[in-house]
Design a protein around this motif. Sequence first.
Motif, mmCIF file in Angstrom:
data_model
loop_
_atom_site.group_PDB
_atom_site.id
_atom_site.type_symbol
_atom_site.label_atom_id
_atom_site.label_comp_id
_atom_site.label_asym_id
_atom_site.label_seq_id
_atom_site.Cartn_x
_atom_site.Cartn_y
_atom_site.Cartn_z
ATOM 1 N N UNK A 214 19.912 5.224 -56.067
ATOM 2 C CA UNK A 214 21.161 4.954 -56.446
ATOM 3 C C UNK A 214 22.045 5.339 -55.326
ATOM 4 N N UNK A 215 21.807 6.495 -54.603
ATOM 5 C CA UNK A 215 22.682 7.136 -53.692
ATOM 6 C C UNK A 215 22.709 6.199 -52.282
ATOM 7 N N UNK A 216 21.427 5.651 -51.982
ATOM 8 C CA UNK A 216 21.473 4.639 -50.980
ATOM 9 C C UNK A 216 22.132 3.144 -51.450
ATOM 10 N N UNK A 217 22.227 2.823 -52.523
ATOM 11 C CA UNK A 217 22.976 1.614 -52.878
ATOM 12 C C UNK A 217 24.304 1.814 -52.824
ATOM 13 N N UNK A 218 24.822 2.986 -53.177
ATOM 14 C CA UNK A 218 26.455 3.480 -53.040
ATOM 15 C C UNK A 218 26.723 3.155 -51.620
ATOM 16 N N UNK A 219 25.892 3.786 -50.626
ATOM 17 C CA UNK A 219 26.368 3.788 -49.276
ATOM 18 C C UNK A 219 26.304 2.496 -48.623
ATOM 19 N N UNK A 220 25.272 1.474 -49.341
ATOM 20 C CA UNK A 220 25.159 0.372 -48.752
ATOM 21 C C UNK A 220 26.161 -0.640 -48.974
ATOM 22 N N UNK A 221 26.517 -0.552 -50.179
ATOM 23 C CA UNK A 221 27.730 -1.434 -50.810
ATOM 24 C C UNK A 221 28.933 -0.941 -49.768
ATOM 25 N N UNK A 222 29.240 0.483 -49.871
ATOM 26 C CA UNK A 222 30.209 1.009 -49.162
ATOM 27 C C UNK A 222 30.504 0.507 -47.772
ATOM 28 N N UNK A 223 29.435 0.439 -46.949
ATOM 29 C CA UNK A 223 29.294 0.279 -45.552
ATOM 30 C C UNK A 223 29.599 -1.175 -45.537
ATOM 31 N N UNK A 224 29.110 -2.121 -46.430
ATOM 32 C CA UNK A 224 29.375 -3.625 -46.247
ATOM 33 C C UNK A 224 30.559 -3.901 -46.681
ATOM 34 N N UNK A 225 31.560 -3.133 -47.409
ATOM 35 C CA UNK A 225 32.625 -3.435 -47.778
ATOM 36 C C UNK A 225 33.765 -2.696 -46.833
ATOM 37 N N UNK A 226 33.454 -1.389 -46.442
ATOM 38 C CA UNK A 226 34.519 -0.654 -45.928
ATOM 39 C C UNK A 226 34.137 -0.158 -44.492
ATOM 40 N N UNK A 227 32.992 -0.797 -43.890
ATOM 41 C CA UNK A 227 32.324 -0.394 -42.484
ATOM 42 C C UNK A 227 32.196 1.085 -42.439
ATOM 43 N N UNK A 228 32.585 1.868 -41.269
ATOM 44 C CA UNK A 228 32.225 2.921 -41.160
ATOM 45 C C UNK A 228 32.955 4.299 -41.675
ATOM 46 N N UNK A 229 34.208 3.717 -42.422
ATOM 47 C CA UNK A 229 35.084 4.649 -42.916
ATOM 48 C C UNK A 229 34.408 5.755 -43.965
ATOM 49 N N UNK A 230 34.826 6.756 -44.251
ATOM 50 C CA UNK A 230 34.232 7.721 -45.122
ATOM 51 C C UNK A 230 34.170 7.257 -46.504
ATOM 52 N N UNK A 231 33.107 7.730 -47.517
ATOM 53 C CA UNK A 231 33.327 7.359 -48.821
ATOM 54 C C UNK A 231 34.429 7.770 -49.486
ATOM 55 N N UNK A 232 34.875 7.257 -50.574
ATOM 56 C CA UNK A 232 36.110 7.848 -51.344
ATOM 57 C C UNK A 232 35.600 9.307 -51.724
ATOM 58 N N UNK A 233 36.724 10.123 -51.658
ATOM 59 C CA UNK A 233 36.476 11.509 -52.283
ATOM 60 C C UNK A 233 35.726 11.503 -53.578
ATOM 61 N N UNK A 234 36.166 10.774 -54.527
ATOM 62 C CA UNK A 234 35.419 10.614 -55.968
ATOM 63 C C UNK A 234 33.950 10.385 -55.744
ATOM 64 N N UNK A 235 33.593 9.460 -54.864
ATOM 65 C CA UNK A 235 32.278 9.046 -54.705
ATOM 66 C C UNK A 235 31.465 10.010 -53.978
ATOM 67 N N UNK A 236 32.121 10.514 -52.950
ATOM 68 C CA UNK A 236 31.628 11.663 -52.381
ATOM 69 C C UNK A 236 31.222 12.888 -53.264
ATOM 70 N N UNK A 237 32.153 13.481 -54.117
ATOM 71 C CA UNK A 237 32.115 14.496 -54.790
ATOM 72 C C UNK A 237 31.049 14.049 -55.911
ATOM 73 N N UNK A 238 31.083 12.713 -56.284
ATOM 74 C CA UNK A 238 29.875 12.401 -57.575
ATOM 75 C C UNK A 238 28.579 12.538 -57.021
ATOM 76 N N UNK A 239 28.410 12.191 -55.468
ATOM 77 C CA UNK A 239 27.116 12.496 -55.126
ATOM 78 C C UNK A 239 26.571 13.628 -55.028
ATOM 79 N N UNK A 240 27.420 14.570 -54.482
ATOM 80 C CA UNK A 240 27.164 15.981 -54.289
ATOM 81 C C UNK A 240 26.863 16.494 -55.628
ATOM 82 N N UNK A 241 27.392 16.047 -56.774
ATOM 83 C CA UNK A 241 27.335 16.832 -58.123
ATOM 84 C C UNK A 241 26.181 16.319 -58.725
ATOM 85 N N UNK A 242 25.704 14.935 -58.282
ATOM 86 C CA UNK A 242 24.389 14.430 -58.730
ATOM 87 C C UNK A 242 23.273 15.221 -58.071
#
Lengths: 233, 270
Positions: free
Chosen positions: B64-92
Amino acid sequence: LGQFLESDNNRYLSWLHDISNQQYTQAHETLLDLARTETTFASKKKTLLSLSKLTALASDNQSPDMKERMDEIDDQLDLILHQEQLPPDSLQHLGMDTNNMSVLKPQEIIELYISEINAVATEYEFKKALDLLQYLDQEDDDIDINELRLHIWSKAVLRDNWKDNKASDPLDTIKDTIFFKTVDLAYNEGLDLTEYLPSVEEILQSEELGDLRNHPNFQFLIKAGYEHLQSVM
Amino acid sequence: SDSACNIEITDEDREKIEAIDWLVFDPKHRSEAVKQANAVMRGFIAVKKHEAAKQVFHKLPNDSIDIIYKIHHSTAGHRNLKPADENAIREYMCIKAYLDAVDSFNDWFSFFHHAKPQKPNLTVGASFTDKVAYEHRMKQFESELDRWRHNLTAQTKISKDRIYNLLLFTDGGWMVDLVQDSNEDEGRSLQLKRLRELHIPGLCFNLHHMLHSSGLYAECLQLADYIASERYLLYKEFNPENLKTLLRHLQDSSLQLLDENKDPLGYDLV
């Protein structure tokens, strides 16, 4: 029993008794005294300080004296943390390892961070050495803080060869020196340079630098660096 | 000390667990799935429904984490994840650390309390053959006890590492967000804070119980170093009652060290 435990030989036990009796302030003070006199093992000193902190928190005593002692505990724990972060090579030089260290004085920790034994020292180690100045015993007449501060910066100077000046702009040359990298780091981390950085005259007169002091290229680069600092600070 | 806490899974719980199935079909929804799953698991962990929390955890595919990163990179390039996503991954990751710590403590608990070999009995007035049989069983017992001790040491080490992994969770601590999220709902931050208050003292007590029962008294005292540290701030999660309980436990360990002719922290007496 209480009196027996208060005698000097048995104080190392009395805090256990105090915890049973919920005399937390008493336990805290004894543990802090034991920590102050512990010099054999840094790890033991650390646990005595930690227990002293926990008993203080359990005591719910918020007197100004308590606040002062808690600051002392946190300072001492911070000092031990600096000691634990010393590079293994420097410790080995003293015949110690991270799991078996005696209690070092702040000036000893400073020396280990900046001496040649620590061959890979960067601006971070020199900055740590400067941070450690605040833990020196102010009442100890054998310690001259100004002298020690100049010593740290002189050691930083000696990490680089100042005699060649290849770049046309002196600022290009000095930005890669440990000395000015340390200045930069200290400034960015909020250290008060008016207090922590010696004047350009002091540096140029530092005996530790030996012949380098008189080298025109060195004098030129240091002066250029200080001038630049004044313009940005 | 509390061991396995597996309160029954109700029908309502089951609905919450199964609802996650609907969110994992489409990889595009994976970030939402992780957030929803986290929220459901927070609720379960708060009431120590560990089995239910584990079932939710297993609903999320491992990648799941890989997928979130992949989808993010394909749409937003190299920008950081959205704060909510970053926090959700850490919480997981924090929840995973928690479930691992609890599982591994429970393994230790049942091994310590239930797997210990029983000493054979010899009845008074036993016959010669009874005595021979007894000696044989005694030898077996001793070798089983040795093996048990050996395995206990290994299990204690694993469980200790897992609990410390949570207590000393990297970069600021367990259930502590790394990035500020301006859209964060207050409910979530409050729940994270509560979970720290609820579980950090409990896990410290479990860790102490485990080290103490395994005879590692000096390590028990070193627990104080971590709890008092300004780097990990664990002591802030202890209320005054908890602190007093902790000190009593530490005092118990010190008394054991005195019995072994050591000083109260486990160093040799001089």
